[in-house]
Scaffold this motif. Structure first.
Motif, PDB file in Angstrom:
ATOM      1  N   UNK A 101       0.851  -1.197   0.000  1.00 44.54           N
ATOM      2  CA  UNK A 101       0.000   0.000   0.000  1.00 44.54           C
ATOM      3  C   UNK A 101       0.880   1.236   0.000  1.00 44.54           C
ATOM      4  N   UNK A 102       0.386   2.275  -0.677  1.00 45.73           N
ATOM      5  CA  UNK A 102       1.073   3.564  -0.676  1.00 45.73           C
ATOM      6  C   UNK A 102       2.130   3.667  -1.755  1.00 45.73           C
ATOM      7  N   UNK A 103       2.713   4.849  -1.867  1.00 44.56           N
ATOM      8  CA  UNK A 103       3.724   5.087  -2.895  1.00 44.56           C
ATOM      9  C   UNK A 103       3.074   5.437  -4.220  1.00 44.56           C
ATOM     10  N   UNK A 104       3.924   5.802  -5.181  1.00 43.51           N
ATOM     11  CA  UNK A 104       3.413   6.289  -6.461  1.00 43.51           C
ATOM     12  C   UNK A 104       2.700   5.191  -7.250  1.00 43.51           C
ATOM     13  N   UNK A 105       3.230   3.960  -7.166  1.00 45.77           N
ATOM     14  CA  UNK A 105       2.630   2.885  -7.964  1.00 45.77           C
ATOM     15  C   UNK A 105       1.316   2.408  -7.366  1.00 45.77           C
TER      16      UNK A 105
END
Lengths: 163, 163, 163, 163, 163, 163
Positions: free
Chosen positions: A149-153
């Protein structure tokens, strides 16, 4: 395979590198990984009995997993040394196996799936170390990411066709 | 399960300990362990292409495995810090997987199966790190001891009924 | 003070050094050290309750102590990296304190009192870390060697006038 | 003891965890800790004489303390690996003891009292290592936090009734 | 170049390995290495003035060198983790440079030239770290083995035609 | 030398300290360092031939350099443990030498020239380790910063009169 598929950790000439993430933004990221100690029912019984007062075996493996997550950049050559803001390691005793689940959380510039995977692998190795006198054939199976979960992707959940 | 079966790494009250091996004799001991990166044929092709001049991916994983063997006492809480006199890590590319084999050798007071297992697990983690952008579902399977030689307990070969 | 009293770890010009022990013989050596976490009765009660199934707090501190012993040469600048063949860490809960005792054993060329002391100090620090939210004033007292056995200088027992 | 008192580092089932601090804000935090090497006046004289040109003993202990602060997350199982933006370690020679004071500072998501305490304990262990040939009974006393500043819980000063 | 010349640390297929030394005998081995910090006369004056009471700069670099020797197997991928039985690091201040000499000694199965070289390099890096605010162009020159003693290959002295 | 010139890493009394950088702002910083392995043409030929499929020697040294950069705060006593967001290590084979160039990048509160220098030095040590059986006189020359970018002091390029 698309033409553009390539290994991000080597440059166009094939040389290994620690990929530059300095331009990525700091955001909360989380990963959950799992694996399994495959052993005998005898060993699982011993671990279960150890669930009595002062029985340290599972605690030792849990600590190994949490500290293993912190050792990730020492172990994985091209991994970034990142802040690690939370780690949990859980065990579930089944018939002839111990299910291992680890979660890792950070507010930093790159993901923490390697930290979660390293926690699982290290906890599994610590379990083998403690049971190997009784079952020298114990093995670690299915060390894999369950979700990120999270981050640009964005979020990722393990597809059903990849057991 | 015999009555005498117990976890050697905890005492009768269940407290963890580093087992005293100071009275054991120094002798040459060897262990071979194996495991497998399970991924996609696309990734295996990328690793194979990397087998060109300057392609570092497998070398990075090999170094990770060798250095991982040296990190064993840092990772496995109750493991003895021992001399490590030789380590090899080999990879064999198959259709959708990479077979990982590691051997560890010592002339010391205790066995080196944990070192061989840690080499396999660390090499596997390093491989996942390098391929995860292409295959985030890659996993490590079957991290296990194949055989041990030397020491008081003598040689051990993985039984056929424990795959 | 006799004229010959000097710090063995600095040379005649005052420069620090790792003292050469290569000519010393390999023999079994053992050291026992102790210390005490001074806290509140409330914290001791919490630790005691933790003595229930799956209560990990004391196990975490025990593992910290055992691993701390292995970290000794990383922490103490002039300490030799030696084989460590056995470590135990024990806790005894009292009214407002936790007694910590650690033993270390080796068959090597130098003593293991620093390893035993580091185990006690590290276990004490890990306890403080876990109780500091309840008692931020917890302290570590009396980290000291109780006795040493083996080696050329022979056995040593802590004199009664040095509490 | 209030009903709500509990050990933050174990969950409701007693399992150890690295507490999630990813939602805490980055702010400047500082901690000061102290402790004391208790030894003989002979040893204190030797350390004082070492205060001559090239006398390295106190410098070795100071470096040990500063590097010990950096090793905190390797030593304390459930401690977060955090940025460490400043560390000082000071010694004051008294009659039969050496007062050790350490301060640690960070701009991160959690406090640095464990780093300051670890600096004190490691400096104390390094001092013992250097004086143990002259005084094998040297001990470390009163490793404790003196004050903390910054963070959500605000400032804390050691209460007078906790020496 | 003779036909038989090859890199011992890679096998015939080019794969890296930790060479097996378990059959080599334990014997006392010693290595001396040297190097040089090249900086400005201003910096050398500052270091010389630091030779006053409590001046820690050279002591910090000496400790860095000694601890660096202990870190050798963590830094050099194919290096064996060996016993290290004595290390010294010395500095000589000249006009615009600091000569660094390190010796390492062991009673083990392989030589210690990498430990001596790592001590020199680490001491040099620590010196640069301390002087870089005054001289950002400081460099390390001539990190090399001066002589080796002991072991099967016998003594070796640096030839005069290799400065 | 101006009157104000002093060593930033020791206080006015000469005591070493980790300088407080908590008030510095987070910004992208980059450093490039270089050095040279001086050896024989025979060794350079061996390394060049190793540029064939599966030749690991240069990859081992590259990994050593990248991991060395991550080890910087463990090796350099007064260095801050910082985030490291990108590292590259490159080699250029010449007649009797191997040019080593490393770059390090971070978005943190202090510069990364020590990380770049440590990468160069560690890669150089790893190369010596691998070639020392063929050329025991190999040396590391000219470990130095080429340029720095970012941070409050701004960009710096190595002056031409400091080779």
């Amino acid at each position: 395979m698309t033409d553009s598929a390539h290994l991000t950790h080597v440059d166009e000439a094939g040389a290994a590198r620690m990929v530059d993430v300095s331009a990525k933004s700091v955001s909360v990221r989380r990963a959950v990984a799992a694996g399994r100690l495959r052993t005998t029912s005898e060993v699982v019984d011993l671990l279960r009995r150890d669930g009595l007062p002062k029985g340290d075996a599972l605690a030792v493996a849990r600590v190994a997993g949490i500290m293993g997550a912190k050792h990730t950049p020492d172990l994985i050559p091209l991994c970034h040394p990142i802040a690690l803001h939370g780690v949990t390691v859980d065990f579930e005793l089944a018939g002839e196996s111990v299910e291992i689940t680890a979660s890792a959380k950070t507010a930093d510039r790159t993901g923490v799936e390697m930290e979660a995977l390293t926690a699982v692998a290290t906890a599994g190795l610590a379990l083998i170390d403690m049971v190997k006198a009784v079952d020298p054939a114990a093995s670690i199976e299915g060390v894999r990411v369950l979700r990120k979960e999270g981050g640009k992707t964005g979020d990722w959940v393990r597809p059903e066709d990849r057991p």
